[in-house]
Design a protein around this motif. Structure first.
Motif, PDB file in Angstrom:
ATOM      1  N   GLY A 162       0.731  -1.181  -0.027  1.00 46.09           N
ATOM      2  CA  GLY A 162       0.009  -0.246  -0.132  1.00 46.09           C
ATOM      3  C   GLY A 162       0.925   1.093  -0.244  1.00 46.09           C
ATOM      4  O   GLY A 162       2.136   1.268  -0.457  1.00 46.09           O
ATOM      5  N   GLU A 163       0.259   2.274   0.470  1.00 44.80           N
ATOM      6  CA  GLU A 163       0.851   3.650   0.235  1.00 44.80           C
ATOM      7  C   GLU A 163       1.692   4.238   1.484  1.00 44.80           C
ATOM      8  O   GLU A 163       2.855   4.451   1.467  1.00 44.80           O
ATOM      9  CB  GLU A 163      -0.071   4.480  -0.002  1.00 44.80           C
ATOM     10  CG  GLU A 163       0.071   5.988  -0.318  1.00 44.80           C
ATOM     11  CD  GLU A 163      -1.210   6.858  -0.551  1.00 44.80           C
ATOM     12  OE1 GLU A 163      -2.173   6.419  -1.316  1.00 44.80           O
ATOM     13  OE2 GLU A 163      -1.235   8.053  -0.296  1.00 44.80           O
ATOM     14  N   GLY A 164       1.011   4.135   2.512  1.00 40.95           N
ATOM     15  CA  GLY A 164       1.628   4.486   3.897  1.00 40.95           C
ATOM     16  C   GLY A 164       0.797   4.609   4.782  1.00 40.95           C
ATOM     17  O   GLY A 164      -0.438   4.430   4.821  1.00 40.95           O
ATOM     18  N   PRO A 165       1.174   4.589   6.212  1.00 33.53           N
ATOM     19  CA  PRO A 165       0.530   4.400   7.519  1.00 33.53           C
ATOM     20  C   PRO A 165      -0.564   5.685   7.563  1.00 33.53           C
ATOM     21  O   PRO A 165      -0.137   6.619   7.142  1.00 33.53           O
ATOM     22  CB  PRO A 165       1.452   4.409   8.654  1.00 33.53           C
ATOM     23  CG  PRO A 165       2.659   4.078   8.095  1.00 33.53           C
ATOM     24  CD  PRO A 165       2.817   4.555   6.330  1.00 33.53           C
ATOM     25  N   GLY A 166      -1.738   5.405   7.945  1.00 41.02           N
ATOM     26  CA  GLY A 166      -2.694   6.272   8.242  1.00 41.02           C
ATOM     27  C   GLY A 166      -2.778   6.573   9.966  1.00 41.02           C
ATOM     28  O   GLY A 166      -1.721   6.045  10.514  1.00 41.02           O
ATOM     29  N   GLU A 167      -3.689   7.075  10.379  1.00 46.14           N
ATOM     30  CA  GLU A 167      -3.500   7.333  11.734  1.00 46.14           C
ATOM     31  C   GLU A 167      -3.796   6.247  12.589  1.00 46.14           C
ATOM     32  O   GLU A 167      -2.849   6.073  13.666  1.00 46.14           O
ATOM     33  CB  GLU A 167      -4.965   8.435  12.001  1.00 46.14           C
ATOM     34  CG  GLU A 167      -4.861   9.005  13.395  1.00 46.14           C
ATOM     35  CD  GLU A 167      -6.136  10.101  13.821  1.00 46.14           C
ATOM     36  OE1 GLU A 167      -6.930  10.027  12.729  1.00 46.14           O
ATOM     37  OE2 GLU A 167      -6.235  10.616  14.709  1.00 46.14           O
ATOM     38  N   ARG A 176       0.705  -0.995  13.103  1.00 43.60           N
ATOM     39  CA  ARG A 176       0.380  -2.264  12.143  1.00 43.60           C
ATOM     40  C   ARG A 176      -0.371  -1.593  11.048  1.00 43.60           C
ATOM     41  O   ARG A 176      -1.231  -0.750  11.004  1.00 43.60           O
ATOM     42  CB  ARG A 176      -0.797  -3.003  12.565  1.00 43.60           C
ATOM     43  CG  ARG A 176      -0.252  -3.971  14.208  1.00 43.60           C
ATOM     44  CD  ARG A 176      -1.514  -4.576  14.696  1.00 43.60           C
ATOM     45  NE  ARG A 176      -1.505  -5.808  13.637  1.00 43.60           N
ATOM     46  CZ  ARG A 176      -2.869  -6.321  13.763  1.00 43.60           C
ATOM     47  NH1 ARG A 176      -3.639  -5.980  14.686  1.00 43.60           N
ATOM     48  NH2 ARG A 176      -3.052  -7.073  13.074  1.00 43.60           N
ATOM     49  N   PRO A 177       0.055  -2.136   9.796  1.00 39.28           N
ATOM     50  CA  PRO A 177      -0.669  -1.735   8.535  1.00 39.28           C
ATOM     51  C   PRO A 177      -1.990  -2.016   8.193  1.00 39.28           C
ATOM     52  O   PRO A 177      -2.743  -3.208   8.606  1.00 39.28           O
ATOM     53  CB  PRO A 177       0.221  -2.390   7.495  1.00 39.28           C
ATOM     54  CG  PRO A 177       0.757  -3.831   8.005  1.00 39.28           C
ATOM     55  CD  PRO A 177       0.574  -3.542   9.654  1.00 39.28           C
ATOM     56  N   PHE A 178      -2.672  -1.139   7.777  1.00 36.91           N
ATOM     57  CA  PHE A 178      -4.171  -1.556   7.297  1.00 36.91           C
ATOM     58  C   PHE A 178      -4.999  -1.984   8.302  1.00 36.91           C
ATOM     59  O   PHE A 178      -5.492  -2.925   8.270  1.00 36.91           O
ATOM     60  CB  PHE A 178      -4.042  -2.332   5.905  1.00 36.91           C
ATOM     61  CG  PHE A 178      -3.861  -1.609   4.660  1.00 36.91           C
ATOM     62  CD1 PHE A 178      -4.705  -1.124   3.968  1.00 36.91           C
ATOM     63  CD2 PHE A 178      -2.366  -1.818   4.263  1.00 36.91           C
ATOM     64  CE1 PHE A 178      -4.434  -0.388   2.746  1.00 36.91           C
ATOM     65  CE2 PHE A 178      -2.014  -1.246   3.056  1.00 36.91           C
ATOM     66  CZ  PHE A 178      -3.314  -0.510   2.181  1.00 36.91           C
TER      67      PHE A 178
HETATM   68  N1  URA Z   1      -3.429   2.785   3.757  1.00 39.67           N
HETATM   69  C1  URA Z   1      -2.291   2.356   3.286  1.00 39.67           C
HETATM   70  O1  URA Z   1      -1.668   2.701   2.010  1.00 39.67           O
HETATM   71  N2  URA Z   1      -1.482   1.808   4.226  1.00 39.67           N
HETATM   72  C2  URA Z   1      -2.019   1.534   5.170  1.00 39.67           C
HETATM   73  O2  URA Z   1      -1.209   0.816   6.163  1.00 39.67           O
HETATM   74  C3  URA Z   1      -3.223   1.927   5.707  1.00 39.67           C
HETATM   75  C4  URA Z   1      -3.591   2.616   4.840  1.00 39.67           C
END
Ligand code: URA
Length: 319
Positions: free
Chosen positions: A155-160, A167-169
């Motif tokens: 994915g792109e990057g961690p959110g809040e 932990r991702p997603f």
């Molecule tokens: N969106 C992302 O791309 N990565 C995450 O870890 C969470 C939301």
């Protein structure tokens, strides 16, 4: 019919359409969180073009042949690994309850060697100050899941939520990704989930090119250690970062590219799907393409019953 009846009837229609599309991804019950209104990862995905070296020769015109593209030289791991083992967010704002997070034990499956190498990489990430994102992060989010997975999501990057938990997603987009993974016959434990940047961009903005470039050696090393049979990139920034392509996600999704000999099939980011639920069938289509390709590569589905819901199950792999 009164105006009120009409409004109720239209609302019920909308709910029916929503539930039908959720059911396609295996939703069997509504959780409270699924009803919460704030989309944590509802970031826009503008057509960024990270100025980093593409690591593949994407054969965009004949994607089916792209597996034969010569692998690019792998990037070097981070030059001088910082001292370990203090997996703390080095320059992050100190929090009294700060606990460096790695994925829970039940998700840490895979060979001991691969696990140990990933642990070392996670410790490097946790101490990283290579870009400005380190200054505002709470936790680094290296990724989680199986250490020798058949399938890697990027994915792109961690959110809040991810920044808070390490932990991702795990936010709303994560909930949807988890359903998609389940509908594909896997679970979060049997795949691996990572991001192109390991620290949260403030305000959930798209990671900037210098941030993506600073994090790239970690991602490269991660993929080399995981050795997945197939990579699914989620959304435009991840797809362009991995493949170095300039085309948009609508053109790239569902097609096969290659990264260092590993097939890559992009699809929409789940946060995009939360905003554009009408496109869920396209992701379901891509998900089935991925599973069919994985089976062709010799992968075994942890839950082969999932194939019963496929439009066109692979003949040899029917449960
Ligand atoms: N969106 C992302 O791309 N990565 C995450 O870890 C969470 C939301």
């Amino acid at each position: 019919m009164t105006e009120h009846d009409d409004r109720v009837s239209r609302a019920l229609d909308a709910i029916r359409v929503h539930l039908r599309s959720e059911a396609e991804f295996g939703l069997e019950a509504l959780s409270r969180a699924a009803r919460s209104p704030a989309p944590v990862e509802s970031r826009a995905v503008p057509p960024v073009e990270p100025r980093i070296e593409p690591r593949v020769e994407p054969r965009t015109e004949t994607p089916a042949d792209s597996r034969t593209a010569p692998p690019a030289a792998p990037a070097r791991p981070v030059e001088s690994p910082p001292p370990r083992p203090t997996p703390v967010a080095a320059a992050a704002a100190p929090r009294s309850d700060f606990v460096p997070r790695v994925a829970p034990l039940r998700e840490r499956l895979g060979s001991a060697d691969a696990r140990a190498a990933l642990d070392a990489l996670e410790a490097d990430v946790a101490a990283c100050t290579r870009c400005k994102l380190h200054a505002t992060r709470t936790c680094t989010v290296p990724g989680e899941g199986h250490a020798n997975p058949d399938l890697l999501f990027i994915g792109e990057g961690p959110g809040e939520e991810e920044d808070r938990s390490g932990r991702p997603f795990v936010g709303r987009a994560g909930e949807l990704l988890t359903k998609i993974i389940g509908a594909m016959g896997f679970s979060r434990e049997t795949v691996h989930i990572a991001n192109i940047v390991k620290c949260r961009p403030p305000g959930n903005r798209v990671p900037e090119p210098d941030e993506i470039a600073a994090c790239q050696p970690y991602l490269t090393r991660q993929i080399e250690l995981l050795k997945p049979k197939l990579i699914c990139t989620l959304g435009l920034p991840a797809t362009r970062t991995i493949l170095g392509i300039t085309q948009g996600i609508k053109a790239a999704r569902g097609r096969e590219f290659v990264w260092n000999g590993i097939p890559v099939i992009p699809t929409f980011h789940p946060a995009y799907l939360l905003r554009n639920p009408d496109d869920k069938p396209l992701v379901w289509q891509d998900a089935q393409t991925i599973v069919r390709r994985l089976i062709g590569l010799g992968a075994t589905l942890p839950n082969p019953d999932a194939l019963k819901k496929f439009k066109d199950p692979p003949p040899d792999a029917a449960p």
